[in-house]
Design an enzyme around this catalytic site. Sequence first.
Site, PDB file in Angstrom:
ATOM      1  N   HIS A 139      -9.838   1.607   0.601  1.00 59.34           N
ATOM      2  CA  HIS A 139      -8.333   1.592   0.470  1.00 59.34           C
ATOM      3  C   HIS A 139      -7.962   1.057  -1.037  1.00 59.34           C
ATOM      4  O   HIS A 139      -8.280  -0.112  -1.325  1.00 59.34           O
ATOM      5  CB  HIS A 139      -7.698   0.521   1.601  1.00 59.34           C
ATOM      6  CG  HIS A 139      -6.181   0.575   1.593  1.00 59.34           C
ATOM      7  ND1 HIS A 139      -5.483   1.138   0.977  1.00 59.34           N
ATOM      8  CD2 HIS A 139      -5.516  -0.124   2.908  1.00 59.34           C
ATOM      9  CE1 HIS A 139      -4.118   0.944   1.399  1.00 59.34           C
ATOM     10  NE2 HIS A 139      -4.038   0.313   2.541  1.00 59.34           N
ATOM     11  N   GLU A 159      -0.515   5.652  13.369  1.00 60.79           N
ATOM     12  CA  GLU A 159      -0.206   6.793  12.812  1.00 60.79           C
ATOM     13  C   GLU A 159      -0.554   8.232  13.481  1.00 60.79           C
ATOM     14  O   GLU A 159       0.104   9.240  13.213  1.00 60.79           O
ATOM     15  CB  GLU A 159      -1.299   6.869  11.241  1.00 60.79           C
ATOM     16  CG  GLU A 159      -0.955   7.890  10.502  1.00 60.79           C
ATOM     17  CD  GLU A 159      -1.697   7.724   9.113  1.00 60.79           C
ATOM     18  OE1 GLU A 159      -2.388   7.116   8.903  1.00 60.79           O
ATOM     19  OE2 GLU A 159      -1.079   8.499   8.403  1.00 60.79           O
ATOM     20  N   PHE A 211       2.101  -2.996   3.995  1.00 59.34           N
ATOM     21  CA  PHE A 211       2.296  -4.560   4.306  1.00 59.34           C
ATOM     22  C   PHE A 211       3.599  -4.790   4.338  1.00 59.34           C
ATOM     23  O   PHE A 211       4.249  -4.386   3.002  1.00 59.34           O
ATOM     24  CB  PHE A 211       1.359  -5.575   4.062  1.00 59.34           C
ATOM     25  CG  PHE A 211       0.126  -5.883   4.508  1.00 59.34           C
ATOM     26  CD1 PHE A 211      -0.273  -4.881   5.601  1.00 59.34           C
ATOM     27  CD2 PHE A 211      -0.798  -6.585   4.222  1.00 59.34           C
ATOM     28  CE1 PHE A 211      -1.342  -5.030   6.183  1.00 59.34           C
ATOM     29  CE2 PHE A 211      -1.991  -6.846   4.789  1.00 59.34           C
ATOM     30  CZ  PHE A 211      -2.376  -5.910   5.551  1.00 59.34           C
ATOM     31  N   CYS A 215       1.000  -1.101  -0.079  1.00 58.03           N
ATOM     32  CA  CYS A 215       0.054   0.021   0.062  1.00 58.03           C
ATOM     33  C   CYS A 215       0.802   1.217   0.060  1.00 58.03           C
ATOM     34  O   CYS A 215       0.346   2.342   0.060  1.00 58.03           O
ATOM     35  CB  CYS A 215      -0.949   0.049   1.242  1.00 58.03           C
ATOM     36  SG  CYS A 215      -1.731  -1.543   1.282  1.00 58.03           S
ATOM     37  N   HIS A 268      -2.449   8.220   5.922  1.00 65.37           N
ATOM     38  CA  HIS A 268      -2.642   6.811   5.319  1.00 65.37           C
ATOM     39  C   HIS A 268      -4.138   6.341   5.865  1.00 65.37           C
ATOM     40  O   HIS A 268      -4.974   5.701   5.001  1.00 65.37           O
ATOM     41  CB  HIS A 268      -1.668   5.799   5.926  1.00 65.37           C
ATOM     42  CG  HIS A 268      -1.783   4.516   5.258  1.00 65.37           C
ATOM     43  ND1 HIS A 268      -1.783   4.367   3.810  1.00 65.37           N
ATOM     44  CD2 HIS A 268      -1.756   3.334   5.632  1.00 65.37           C
ATOM     45  CE1 HIS A 268      -1.562   3.042   3.500  1.00 65.37           C
ATOM     46  NE2 HIS A 268      -1.652   2.229   4.667  1.00 65.37           N
ATOM     47  N   LYS A 304      -9.517   7.759   2.150  1.00 68.67           N
ATOM     48  CA  LYS A 304     -10.109   6.207   2.348  1.00 68.67           C
ATOM     49  C   LYS A 304     -11.434   6.105   2.934  1.00 68.67           C
ATOM     50  O   LYS A 304     -12.030   5.336   2.741  1.00 68.67           O
ATOM     51  CB  LYS A 304      -9.062   5.318   3.259  1.00 68.67           C
ATOM     52  CG  LYS A 304      -7.955   5.056   2.367  1.00 68.67           C
ATOM     53  CD  LYS A 304      -6.902   3.955   3.074  1.00 68.67           C
ATOM     54  CE  LYS A 304      -5.608   3.952   2.413  1.00 68.67           C
ATOM     55  NZ  LYS A 304      -4.522   5.196   2.662  1.00 68.67           N
TER      56      LYS A 304
END
Lengths: 396, 82
Positions: free
Chosen positions: A321, A298, A384, A152, A287, A316
């Site tokens: 996402h 975050e 990830f 991502c 994010h 998002k």
Amino acid sequence: MNREIVVTGVGAVTPLGVGSRTLYERWRAGVSGIQDGVGAATEYEPTDYLSIKEARRSDRFAQFAMVASDEALAEAGWKDEIPYDVNRVATLIGTGIGGIGTLEANHKKLLDQGPKAVSPLSIPLLMGNAASAAVSMRHGLRGQSFATLSACAAGAHAIGTAARMIQTGDADAVVTGGSEAALTPLATAAFGALDALSDIGISRPFDAKRDGFVMGEGAAVLVLEDGERARARGANILARLAGYGASSDAYHLTAPEKDGGGAIAAMEAALRDAGYGPQDVVYVNAHGTSTPLNDRAETIAIKHVLGEEVPVSSLKSAIGHLLGAAGAVEAVATILAMRDRVAPPTLNYETPDEGLDLDYVPNEARTLDINGKPAVALSNAFGFGGHNAVLCLEVA
Amino acid sequence: MAATVTPEAVEKTVVEALPQFGVDESQISRDATFEELDVDSLDLAELSQIIEDEYGVQLKGDDVGKIKTVGDAIDLVVAKSG
């Protein structure tokens, strides 16, 4: 960054529609592109933009990138003629997974009908570099081209790496971004098995009731140019890519570091690269996945780097996402928002979570009162594998 | 079971397959070259697969390299089935 990097064109295909302005304007207005728990690019129809041959020669993820690149190049004024030696124009499109729809369809043929039923187009469509290849061929760009694959963070990695290509002198301009089309049975089941997806099908970043992300699909493409050359040719400059920072958690395959360490390192590196301090940042495009772990880590990272006052929101919440496309789509939306001096909203935000107490711009866009200062924003992307990539975008 | 190879049957298969690849149907004739029709090696790999599935005739790389026109392709399939 020593050589100035400017953005002269942007394009997008997202669950909010086809087009970068459609994306930004609908997000700002609080429109959601998520239906039935999925962020599908339902307004995208391949044959509106591609010939039969182009469409069948490309996986959906490469199609998104091609269509977004058409918009970006047109805005940059590159439609009729590329204003550079094409050997010095690179292409770099990131993806998290690549052509998984093609992979799944052909794997089914293999199991159902045997190896002779597998399409000869399988590999060229599913390979992760297919979007970069398609964009390079579509526009005759003959500089280096490849893909970034960092889950991502791939879209943001692509844009940051593209800037470096210009700064090192390997390219004068780069067509870059990210693309993803992974709303497939396997990818959905696999993210579900990881318990990463929202059971209730609502993307509500930073909210106490958040329970995972909602999958989305789409692409965004940006035209980056060497600032000096862009100004010399009289280009319309949308924004500067003022800084880029990247890091790795080296911690866990899927979970972020609890104290936000890797994210902090990337945000600080982006600011340092831009030559800005925390007080210069007027907005953070988070994010903000809507997973319990990301949004907490975050928040800790943003507080550590920028303090508690800066407005933070997550696209998002409106589109889900977009995995490897997310960093690019969010960069495009951030640029357009900074041009308007607007912090777009985090949708579906209802219930504050303990410790998550930043200004998340809940549910309604807000005008930024920055008194004539440049609009400097950070756009975060984390993937990830512990990959962190942060862009510092500036609109004068 | 594979279908029986006749020039007419193979022509029908080829003429029906090419538009799937984006070829303009009105341009298709025995004399049309694949280059004119914008049919490239990947399209021919797909066409070979359709032919093999239908008639059990395998067209390999060397065979495909030699054919220039729609007629060449049809004739090659008929010849290889004999």
